[in-house]
Scaffold this active site. Structure first.
Site, PDB file in Angstrom:
ATOM      1  N   ASP A  42     -24.274  44.077  42.481  1.00  0.00           N
ATOM      2  CA  ASP A  42     -24.503  43.597  43.850  1.00  0.00           C
ATOM      3  C   ASP A  42     -25.296  42.287  43.872  1.00  0.00           C
ATOM      4  OD1 ASP A  42     -26.833  44.605  42.938  1.00  0.00           O
ATOM      5  OD2 ASP A  42     -27.290  45.805  44.715  1.00  0.00           O
ATOM      6  N   HIS A 245     -16.246  22.105  24.485  1.00  0.00           N
ATOM      7  CA  HIS A 245     -17.012  22.719  25.572  1.00  0.00           C
ATOM      8  C   HIS A 245     -17.846  23.894  25.034  1.00  0.00           C
ATOM      9  CE1 HIS A 245     -14.689  20.910  29.228  1.00  0.00           C
ATOM     10  NE2 HIS A 245     -15.436  20.032  28.596  1.00  0.00           N
ATOM     11  N   ASP A 262     -24.612  17.457  25.836  1.00  0.00           N
ATOM     12  CA  ASP A 262     -23.826  17.001  26.987  1.00  0.00           C
ATOM     13  C   ASP A 262     -24.361  17.769  28.188  1.00  0.00           C
ATOM     14  OD1 ASP A 262     -21.959  16.514  28.967  1.00  0.00           O
ATOM     15  OD2 ASP A 262     -20.216  16.783  27.668  1.00  0.00           O
ATOM     16  N   ASP A 273     -23.352  13.032  34.312  1.00  0.00           N
ATOM     17  CA  ASP A 273     -22.670  13.622  33.148  1.00  0.00           C
ATOM     18  C   ASP A 273     -22.956  12.724  31.953  1.00  0.00           C
ATOM     19  OD1 ASP A 273     -20.975  14.894  31.408  1.00  0.00           O
ATOM     20  OD2 ASP A 273     -19.130  14.453  32.515  1.00  0.00           O
ATOM     21  N   HIS A 352      -9.833  14.191  23.148  1.00  0.00           N
ATOM     22  CA  HIS A 352      -9.877  14.133  24.617  1.00  0.00           C
ATOM     23  C   HIS A 352      -9.732  12.707  25.118  1.00  0.00           C
ATOM     24  CE1 HIS A 352     -14.128  12.797  24.441  1.00  0.00           C
ATOM     25  NE2 HIS A 352     -14.282  13.698  23.495  1.00  0.00           N
ATOM     26  N   HIS A 356     -13.433  10.443  33.125  1.00  0.00           N
ATOM     27  CA  HIS A 356     -12.898  11.096  34.332  1.00  0.00           C
ATOM     28  C   HIS A 356     -13.711  10.598  35.525  1.00  0.00           C
ATOM     29  CE1 HIS A 356     -16.476  13.665  33.960  1.00  0.00           C
ATOM     30  NE2 HIS A 356     -16.163  13.775  32.680  1.00  0.00           N
ATOM     31  N   HIS A 363     -15.806  16.766  37.273  1.00  0.00           N
ATOM     32  CA  HIS A 363     -14.481  16.160  37.094  1.00  0.00           C
ATOM     33  C   HIS A 363     -13.975  15.933  38.506  1.00  0.00           C
ATOM     34  CE1 HIS A 363     -14.278  18.351  32.957  1.00  0.00           C
ATOM     35  NE2 HIS A 363     -15.069  17.301  32.938  1.00  0.00           N
ATOM     36  N   GLU A 386     -16.685   8.234  27.713  1.00  0.00           N
ATOM     37  CA  GLU A 386     -17.217   9.220  26.773  1.00  0.00           C
ATOM     38  C   GLU A 386     -16.366   9.385  25.519  1.00  0.00           C
ATOM     39  OE1 GLU A 386     -16.779  13.357  28.136  1.00  0.00           O
ATOM     40  OE2 GLU A 386     -16.241  12.577  30.102  1.00  0.00           O
ATOM     41  N   TYR A 390     -14.892  13.904  16.116  1.00  0.00           N
ATOM     42  CA  TYR A 390     -15.223  15.266  15.714  1.00  0.00           C
ATOM     43  C   TYR A 390     -14.472  15.559  14.426  1.00  0.00           C
ATOM     44  CZ  TYR A 390     -15.965  14.793  20.703  1.00  0.00           C
ATOM     45  OH  TYR A 390     -16.333  14.307  21.939  1.00  0.00           O
ATOM     46  N   ARG A 408     -20.463  12.444  20.408  1.00  0.00           N
ATOM     47  CA  ARG A 408     -19.923  11.901  21.665  1.00  0.00           C
ATOM     48  C   ARG A 408     -21.029  11.107  22.321  1.00  0.00           C
ATOM     49  NH1 ARG A 408     -17.759  16.124  23.502  1.00  0.00           N
ATOM     50  NH2 ARG A 408     -19.330  16.978  24.905  1.00  0.00           N
ATOM     51  N   GLU A 410     -21.702   9.452  26.130  1.00  0.00           N
ATOM     52  CA  GLU A 410     -21.116   9.483  27.476  1.00  0.00           C
ATOM     53  C   GLU A 410     -22.079   8.887  28.502  1.00  0.00           C
ATOM     54  OE1 GLU A 410     -20.347  13.467  29.005  1.00  0.00           O
ATOM     55  OE2 GLU A 410     -18.958  12.640  30.481  1.00  0.00           O
TER      56      GLU A 410
END
Ligand code: GLY
Ligand code: MN
Ligand code: MN
Length: 441
Positions: A42, A245, A262, A273, A352, A356, A363, A386, A390, A408, A410
């Protein structure tokens, strides 16, 4: 509800007018608030208002519906919301209530949401076009069908049901893509908070730190400034950085590893971001630095394309070319630049796109291509740049020194009249600057 200033009330009324003008007479636009979602039995997830609803109302309550009826003599902007309930308010805090909603949000009319079944069919009647996000909220889709069927059932009595159903996003996404000066101020604030948070994480890093300890630093700073994570913060040490991610944030770092962070703050609904990748113990290794420099160079190449009139995709192409060239020089790829670009060899290490749109959603909404071609950048657009690399930990095709490195970088970029502004530009980016900051500089 946070009290809204007169300035914001006016700005939101302007947005609603602009949207109604685009939809034209004969249209009706219907936007439900985001529903509450159960997290456990709940108790609910922290409530996050639907970005479109927030953009047009500034109301952060669930169980509400905004209806815009351009040209309606008795009022064009109508809100349905929960009635105030002192017993409930004693548990959950103050509610808006239809009595105060009109004044507080600058709307033309407000009704209890419990009356919506009686009122909405009457608003739909005589409207030709319904603008609505079909498929976003299945429960609400069914309610809308029910209201429309109520009008259809009255056709022999002369009722005129709507004829066309249109995706609300066609008009609204395009508006949201271009940020106003007020929105840019909020985005800059989200960016500034995020910069401070990333610095705190870098300063807290040391060999053996757990990923969640760095996450705690980031989110401590967010909350310190009345912000929250705009998305699940990613803190990946060592090869965890290669999981795009990654969200577990549970591992213990080891000396000599990089950590990829990130994370961005959401402030008044607007996201930042940012990604930075830094050595847990403050010094880049040689191979780490070489790849980090390359990602920095790719980001700079993409950034050089950020100005009005340039296709959005030019940034990605520039980043890919720089990365491919660098991977060839470092020996991670073989062949010539031309063949490596043509066969997409870089995709082994860069899976990637380079960015964006950014705004109320991390996004954010907005078309990337128009009539099959990449759209041209215009002032007021905000997007991320970004690039990353990898190298899988088990990649036997490269020297061992490269394996398991994930990087990365960004940043958030606003297109201005004559170029761009990096909203997150204050944050240390180069290997030297990052090392200096971590050394206490
Ligand atoms: N933080 C998600 C992304 O960078 O797109
Ligand atoms: Mn991003
Ligand atoms: Mn990101």
């Amino acid at each position: 509800m946070r009290p809204m200033t007169a300035h914001w009330r006016k700005a939101l009324a302007r947005r609603r007018r602009q949207l109604m003008q685009a939809a034209g007479d004969g249209a009706i636009l219907i936007l439900p608030a985001a529903p509450e979602r159960v997290r456990s039995r709940d108790t609910h997830y922290p409530y996050r208002q639907d970005s479109d609803f927030w953009y047009l109302t500034g109301c952060d309550e669930p169980d509400a519906v905004l209806v815009l009826v351009p040209g309606r003599a008795h009022g064009e902007a109508i809100l349905f919301c929960r009635e105030r309930d002192p017993a409930r308010e004693a548990w959950d805090g103050p509610m808006l209530g239809p009595e105060d909603a009109m004044e507080a949000l600058g709307l033309d009319d407000a009704y209890p949401v419990s009356d919506i079944d009686d009122i909405l069919p009457g608003l739909l009647e005589g409207r030709r076009r319904v603008h609505y996000h079909l498929g976003r909220d299945a429960d609400f889709d069914l309610k809308l069908i029910g209201w429309i069927n109520r009008v259809r059932a009255q056709v022999r009595q002369g009722a005129q049901p709507p004829q066309e159903f249109l995706e609300l996003g066609h008009l609204l996404d395009e508006m949201r893509l271009f940020k106003s000066a007020d929105e840019i101020k909020l985005m800059q604030r989200a960016a500034d908070i995020s910069v401070e948070a990333h610095r705190a994480a870098m300063r807290a890093a040391r060999a053996g730190v757990h990923e969640y300890e760095l996450q705690a630093e980031l989110e401590r700073v967010f909350r310190l400034h009345d912000a929250q994570p705009a998305y699940a913060s990613i803190v990946g040490a060592g090869a965890n950085a290669c999981v795009l991610h990654y969200r577990a944030n549970a591992a213990k770092s080891r000396a000599g590893e990089l950590v990829l962070v990130d994370a961005g703050a959401e402030y008044r609904g607007y996201a930042a971001d940012i990604t930075r990748t830094f050595p847990v113990d403050g010094r880049f290794g040689k191979a780490q630095r070489a790849l980090h420099d390359l990602v920095c160079a790719a980001q700079a190449a993409a950034l050089a394309q950020a100005r009005p009139g340039v296709p959005y995709e030019a940034g990605h192409r520039a980043a890919v070319e720089t990365l491919t060239d660098g991977l060839l020089s470092l020996g991670l790829l073989k062949g010539t630049l031309k063949t490596a670009l043509a066969d997409g060899a870089y995709k082994r290490y860069y899976r990637h796109k380079t960015g964006h749109w950014l705004g109320l959603d991390v996004h954010d909404v907005g078309e990337y291509r128009i009539d099959g071609a990449s759209r041209l950048l215009e002032p007021g657009m905000v997007f991320t740049i970004e690039p990353g690399l990898y190298v899988p930990a088990d990649d036997a095709t490269v020297e061992a020194k490269w394996r398991g490195i994930g990087i990365r970088i960004e940043d958030d970029v606003l297109v201005t009249d004559d170029g761009h502004r990096v909203l997150t530009g204050a944050l240390e980016r180069s290997a030297d600057d990052v090392e200096r900051l971590m050394a206490g500089g």
